[in-house]
Design an enzyme around this catalytic site. Structure first.
Site, PDB file in Angstrom:
ATOM      1  N   CYS A  79      -2.528   5.289  -1.363  1.00  0.00           N
ATOM      2  CA  CYS A  79      -3.028   3.919  -1.216  1.00  0.00           C
ATOM      3  C   CYS A  79      -3.872   3.870   0.051  1.00  0.00           C
ATOM      4  O   CYS A  79      -4.154   4.875   0.673  1.00  0.00           O
ATOM      5  CB  CYS A  79      -1.876   2.934  -1.196  1.00  0.00           C
ATOM      6  SG  CYS A  79      -1.115   2.812   0.394  1.00  0.00           S
ATOM      7  N   ARG A 101      -1.691 -10.652  -1.832  1.00  0.00           N
ATOM      8  CA  ARG A 101      -0.591  -9.868  -2.424  1.00  0.00           C
ATOM      9  C   ARG A 101       0.717 -10.168  -1.681  1.00  0.00           C
ATOM     10  O   ARG A 101       1.794 -10.032  -2.221  1.00  0.00           O
ATOM     11  CB  ARG A 101      -0.880  -8.365  -2.307  1.00  0.00           C
ATOM     12  CG  ARG A 101      -1.987  -7.855  -3.165  1.00  0.00           C
ATOM     13  CD  ARG A 101      -2.124  -6.363  -3.053  1.00  0.00           C
ATOM     14  NE  ARG A 101      -0.849  -5.686  -3.300  1.00  0.00           N
ATOM     15  CZ  ARG A 101      -0.695  -4.374  -3.246  1.00  0.00           C
ATOM     16  NH1 ARG A 101      -1.720  -3.601  -2.930  1.00  0.00           N
ATOM     17  NH2 ARG A 101       0.470  -3.811  -3.495  1.00  0.00           N
ATOM     18  N   LYS A 153       8.738 -10.386   0.988  1.00  0.00           N
ATOM     19  CA  LYS A 153       8.133  -9.725  -0.186  1.00  0.00           C
ATOM     20  C   LYS A 153       8.795  -8.376  -0.444  1.00  0.00           C
ATOM     21  O   LYS A 153       9.144  -8.052  -1.580  1.00  0.00           O
ATOM     22  CB  LYS A 153       6.641  -9.513   0.061  1.00  0.00           C
ATOM     23  CG  LYS A 153       5.986  -8.526  -0.896  1.00  0.00           C
ATOM     24  CD  LYS A 153       4.541  -8.256  -0.597  1.00  0.00           C
ATOM     25  CE  LYS A 153       4.308  -7.228   0.449  1.00  0.00           C
ATOM     26  NZ  LYS A 153       4.306  -5.818   0.030  1.00  0.00           N
ATOM     27  N   ASN A 154       8.997  -7.573   0.621  1.00  0.00           N
ATOM     28  CA  ASN A 154       9.470  -6.204   0.408  1.00  0.00           C
ATOM     29  C   ASN A 154      10.945  -6.139   0.047  1.00  0.00           C
ATOM     30  O   ASN A 154      11.399  -5.167  -0.550  1.00  0.00           O
ATOM     31  CB  ASN A 154       9.149  -5.345   1.638  1.00  0.00           C
ATOM     32  CG  ASN A 154       7.655  -5.127   1.765  1.00  0.00           C
ATOM     33  OD1 ASN A 154       6.902  -5.347   0.810  1.00  0.00           O
ATOM     34  ND2 ASN A 154       7.203  -4.736   2.940  1.00  0.00           N
ATOM     35  N   ARG A 166       1.440   8.422   0.802  1.00  0.00           N
ATOM     36  CA  ARG A 166       2.623   7.761   0.262  1.00  0.00           C
ATOM     37  C   ARG A 166       3.399   8.621  -0.749  1.00  0.00           C
ATOM     38  O   ARG A 166       3.579   8.269  -1.903  1.00  0.00           O
ATOM     39  CB  ARG A 166       2.245   6.434  -0.396  1.00  0.00           C
ATOM     40  CG  ARG A 166       1.386   5.505   0.412  1.00  0.00           C
ATOM     41  CD  ARG A 166       2.037   4.934   1.653  1.00  0.00           C
ATOM     42  NE  ARG A 166       3.116   4.022   1.414  1.00  0.00           N
ATOM     43  CZ  ARG A 166       2.969   2.712   1.182  1.00  0.00           C
ATOM     44  NH1 ARG A 166       1.778   2.211   1.109  1.00  0.00           N
ATOM     45  NH2 ARG A 166       4.020   1.936   0.999  1.00  0.00           N
ATOM     46  N   ASP A 195       4.033  -2.571   9.814  1.00  0.00           N
ATOM     47  CA  ASP A 195       3.325  -3.653   9.106  1.00  0.00           C
ATOM     48  C   ASP A 195       2.791  -4.710  10.052  1.00  0.00           C
ATOM     49  O   ASP A 195       2.117  -5.645   9.616  1.00  0.00           O
ATOM     50  CB  ASP A 195       4.252  -4.314   8.080  1.00  0.00           C
ATOM     51  CG  ASP A 195       4.554  -3.371   6.928  1.00  0.00           C
ATOM     52  OD1 ASP A 195       5.461  -3.664   6.137  1.00  0.00           O
ATOM     53  OD2 ASP A 195       3.894  -2.318   6.849  1.00  0.00           O
ATOM     54  N   ARG A 201       2.937  -0.177  -5.976  1.00  0.00           N
ATOM     55  CA  ARG A 201       3.733   1.043  -5.878  1.00  0.00           C
ATOM     56  C   ARG A 201       5.221   0.714  -6.047  1.00  0.00           C
ATOM     57  O   ARG A 201       5.995   1.479  -6.601  1.00  0.00           O
ATOM     58  CB  ARG A 201       3.575   1.692  -4.501  1.00  0.00           C
ATOM     59  CG  ARG A 201       2.186   1.937  -4.026  1.00  0.00           C
ATOM     60  CD  ARG A 201       2.195   2.382  -2.586  1.00  0.00           C
ATOM     61  NE  ARG A 201       3.319   3.238  -2.302  1.00  0.00           N
ATOM     62  CZ  ARG A 201       3.422   4.489  -2.701  1.00  0.00           C
ATOM     63  NH1 ARG A 201       2.478   5.004  -3.449  1.00  0.00           N
ATOM     64  NH2 ARG A 201       4.472   5.215  -2.405  1.00  0.00           N
ATOM     65  N   ILE A 259       6.568  10.482  -2.758  1.00  0.00           N
ATOM     66  CA  ILE A 259       7.898   9.961  -3.117  1.00  0.00           C
ATOM     67  C   ILE A 259       8.880  11.115  -3.317  1.00  0.00           C
ATOM     68  O   ILE A 259       9.880  10.989  -4.024  1.00  0.00           O
ATOM     69  CB  ILE A 259       7.849   9.080  -4.382  1.00  0.00           C
ATOM     70  CG1 ILE A 259       7.365   9.858  -5.603  1.00  0.00           C
ATOM     71  CG2 ILE A 259       6.993   7.853  -4.182  1.00  0.00           C
ATOM     72  CD1 ILE A 259       7.668   9.131  -6.900  1.00  0.00           C
TER      73      ILE A 259
HETATM   74  C1  EPZ Z   1       7.859   0.166   2.669  1.00  0.00           C
HETATM   75  O1  EPZ Z   1       7.013   1.177   2.132  1.00  0.00           O
HETATM   76  C2  EPZ Z   1       7.041  -1.105   2.664  1.00  0.00           C
HETATM   77  N1  EPZ Z   1       6.662  -1.431   1.298  1.00  0.00           N
HETATM   78  C3  EPZ Z   1       5.789  -0.937   3.524  1.00  0.00           C
HETATM   79  O2  EPZ Z   1       5.152  -2.213   3.581  1.00  0.00           O
HETATM   80  C4  EPZ Z   1       6.217  -0.558   4.944  1.00  0.00           C
HETATM   81  O3  EPZ Z   1       5.058  -0.320   5.712  1.00  0.00           O
HETATM   82  C5  EPZ Z   1       7.093   0.693   4.897  1.00  0.00           C
HETATM   83  O4  EPZ Z   1       8.222   0.471   4.017  1.00  0.00           O
HETATM   84  C6  EPZ Z   1       7.631   1.059   6.280  1.00  0.00           C
HETATM   85  O5  EPZ Z   1       8.393  -0.009   6.785  1.00  0.00           O
HETATM   86  C7  EPZ Z   1       7.576  -2.010   0.486  1.00  0.00           C
HETATM   87  O6  EPZ Z   1       8.706  -2.236   0.870  1.00  0.00           O
HETATM   88  C8  EPZ Z   1       7.103  -2.380  -0.905  1.00  0.00           C
HETATM   89  P1  EPZ Z   1       8.631   4.483   3.630  1.00  0.00           P
HETATM   90  P2  EPZ Z   1       7.667   2.606   1.727  1.00  0.00           P
HETATM   91  O7  EPZ Z   1       9.164   5.198   2.445  1.00  0.00           O
HETATM   92  O8  EPZ Z   1       9.057   2.399   1.289  1.00  0.00           O
HETATM   93  C9  EPZ Z   1       7.082   8.930   4.193  1.00  0.00           C
HETATM   94  C10 EPZ Z   1       3.461  -3.781   3.323  1.00  0.00           C
HETATM   95  O9  EPZ Z   1       2.453  -3.975   4.023  1.00  0.00           O
HETATM   96  N2  EPZ Z   1       7.743   9.217   2.909  1.00  0.00           N
HETATM   97  O10 EPZ Z   1       9.583   3.873   4.616  1.00  0.00           O
HETATM   98  O11 EPZ Z   1       6.724   3.293   0.827  1.00  0.00           O
HETATM   99  C11 EPZ Z   1       5.895   7.993   4.034  1.00  0.00           C
HETATM  100  O12 EPZ Z   1       4.731   8.708   3.702  1.00  0.00           O
HETATM  101  C12 EPZ Z   1       3.861  -2.378   2.977  1.00  0.00           C
HETATM  102  O13 EPZ Z   1       4.208  -4.685   2.923  1.00  0.00           O
HETATM  103  C13 EPZ Z   1       7.819  10.544   2.476  1.00  0.00           C
HETATM  104  O14 EPZ Z   1       7.329  11.460   3.139  1.00  0.00           O
HETATM  105  O15 EPZ Z   1       7.644   3.333   3.153  1.00  0.00           O
HETATM  106  C14 EPZ Z   1       5.805   7.375   5.407  1.00  0.00           C
HETATM  107  O16 EPZ Z   1       5.126   8.268   6.276  1.00  0.00           O
HETATM  108  C15 EPZ Z   1       2.843  -1.349   3.452  1.00  0.00           C
HETATM  109  N3  EPZ Z   1       8.443  10.813   1.294  1.00  0.00           N
HETATM  110  C16 EPZ Z   1       7.270   7.284   5.858  1.00  0.00           C
HETATM  111  O17 EPZ Z   1       7.991   8.194   5.019  1.00  0.00           O
HETATM  112  C17 EPZ Z   1       9.009   9.828   0.524  1.00  0.00           C
HETATM  113  O18 EPZ Z   1       9.585  10.137  -0.534  1.00  0.00           O
HETATM  114  C18 EPZ Z   1       7.887   5.907   5.702  1.00  0.00           C
HETATM  115  O19 EPZ Z   1       7.610   5.443   4.392  1.00  0.00           O
HETATM  116  C19 EPZ Z   1       8.924   8.484   0.985  1.00  0.00           C
HETATM  117  C20 EPZ Z   1       8.292   8.209   2.183  1.00  0.00           C
END
Ligand code: EPZ
Length: 430
Positions: free
Chosen positions: A117, A397, A22-23, A122, A305, A93, A124
């Site tokens: 969420c 989802r 999915k991701n 979360r 995850d 998202r 960006i």
């Molecule tokens: C992706 O989310 C996945 N979602 C998540 O899966 C997964 O848990 C996550 O990666 C970690 O592997 C999708 O791919 C759609 P990150 P993402 O940016 O990209 C911080 C599921 O269950 N951060 O790697 O949003 C953030 O807060 C979902 O399928 C910032 O601080 O995760 C977190 O603490 C849940 N600033 C860490 O980095 C930013 O600009 C990692 O988040 C971006 C992230």
């Protein structure tokens, strides 16, 4: 409201086919609009999040032809609106991937700011830092992110935190920037590699995906491709953990064993037997499970995850375990639900201390989010008695035909929506 109803106690036995990731698919669908030719994506998981992303692409004028449940053709040449409506970002998202794709292709984009969420705030900020480093003006006003640039120029970007989303979004924008971009401290997840491979099959020039330094030489245009999504390592891990929790013997098929190494290692540690084949992994749990320690980390570490599923497994393992969540700040919401099934888990800051119980007992519980929902289903499969899981739209989802696949492995589980259906199930299994 749809629910899953489960009569626990059956060991899961047999084989299950794993679907596309999915991701990876959510990001790859966004890359597809970067070409003005037709991009064919195969092995898509048929889940709600994918359908929302396809609606978002159609919503900005992209041509979307659903060939079948797992195949779509996308053509971005007709895109007429560079503003992605809030209704999509509210649902998923990941529609923010359209920001990087539209900015890369059209040098302009507007996407609603995603909110927090169920598992954390979360932010960006890293995505936006990357876009600004490439030369884009990025403003946040009225809940919208507006990004535009005369030209995007390659640059050197260091990500303060390992972020899957930021790595992918910046990679997409940089793919059509002028010159060379280096992303340091990049995420190494298999789905980052999958997105890079798809972009390269469209004519991009991306090297180093899967390592922490990704080098991108921008190109002027991206062309058509036919691309198949990698298998979903989290769906595979979820079924592997369900096999372990029910003392079963399950082979997950159509997987890449290397992507499952951290998950497999933990199953071995707690007493399961594992057999790895070319594109399958067999899990046999004939002996009692025992405790361990686990910390979620970016790939290749133990995936966040899979954290709720791990806690469920350790909740009926011998001894006391710890589960440390290092990625998200609020990913233990399921603990209270699990306690209603007999789990003994104490959460202190980002560490869950899990004292193994003899068994779970069935209860009515509510899925707090996608992965925690799947974990509660695993608890129900292992529990004595009947479990009803509410709010299963979270689960659907990200898991295609979750109940059907589990039933084919011997689980007594049904998707119901009325009290009458619940009664009928109870009569059938009594
Ligand atoms: C992706 O989310 C996945 N979602 C998540 O899966 C997964 O848990 C996550 O990666 C970690 O592997 C999708 O791919 C759609 P990150 P993402 O940016 O990209 C911080 C599921 O269950 N951060 O790697 O949003 C953030 O807060 C979902 O399928 C910032 O601080 O995760 C977190 O603490 C849940 N600033 C860490 O980095 C930013 O600009 C990692 O988040 C971006 C992230």
């Amino acid at each position: 409201m749809e629910q899953y109803i489960i009569k626990g106690g059956n060991p899961l036995v047999g084989e299950v086919e794993i679907g596309g990731a999915k991701n990876a698919a959510l990001a790859i669908l966004a890359t597809a609009i970067m070409s003005d030719e037709t991009v064919t994506i195969e092995n898509l998981p048929d889940v709600c999040d994918i359908n929302v992303m396809l609606d978002a692409i159609a919503g900005i004028g992209g041509k979307v032809d659903r060939i079948d449940a797992h195949t779509v053709k996308i053509n971005g040449s007709m895109i007429c609106d560079l503003s992605v409506d809030y209704e999509y970002i509210k649902k998923i998202r990941a529609s923010y991937y359209l920001l990087g794709a539209l900015l890369g292709k059209y040098k302009r984009a507007e996407v609603a700011l995603p909110g927090g969420c169920d598992i954390g705030s979360r932010p960006i900020d890293l995505h936006l830092k990357g876009f600004r480093a490439l030369g884009a003006n990025v403003d946040i006003r009225y809940g919208l992110i507006s990004a535009n640039a005369e030209r995007l120029r390659g640059t050197h970007i260091y990500l303060d935190k390992v972020s899957v989303g930021a790595t992918i979004n910046i990679m997409m924008a940089a793919a059509m920037a002028e010159g060379k971009t280096t992303i340091e401290n990049a995420a190494k997840e298999p789905h980052v590699v999958d997105v890079a491979n798809c972009l390269n099959s469209m004519g991009a020039n991306i090297r180093g995906a899967g390592t922490d330094v990704i080098r991108i030489s921008g190109v002027e245009r991206l062309h058509k491709t036919e691309y198949s999504i990698i298998p979903d390592q989290i769906e595979a891990g979820t079924f592997m953990f369900a096999a372990a929790a029910t003392r079963g013997d399950v082979t997950v098929k159509n997987v890449i064993p290397k992507h499952l190494e951290a998950t497999t290692a933990k199953l071995l540690e707690i007493g399961c037997e594992i057999e790895e084949l070319d594109d399958a992994v067999r899990v046999v749990a004939s002996k009692p499970l025992h405790h361990t320690q686990v910390t979620t980390l970016p790939y290749p570490g133990f995936p966040t995850d899979m954290q709720p599923q791990m806690s469920v497994l350790l909740g009926i393992a011998e001894g006391t375990s710890t589960v440390t969540e290092s990625i998200f700040e609020n990913r233990f919401k399921y603990v209270d639900e699990l306690a209603r099934m007999g789990a003994s888990i104490k959460v202190e800051s980002n560490i869950a201390i899990v004292t193994g119980a003899e068994k779970y007992t069935g209860a009515r519980v509510s899925a707090p989010d996608l992965r925690a929902g799947a974990a509660l289903v695993i608890a129900g499969l292992a529990a004595e008695g009947i479990t009803v899981v509410d709010d299963i739209y979270y689960i659907e989802r990200g898991y295609e035909e979750f109940d059907r696949k589990l039933a084919l492995l011997g689980a007594q589980i049904e998707r119901v929506s009325t009290e009458k259906e619940i009664l009928k199930f109870k009569l059938k299994v009594s």
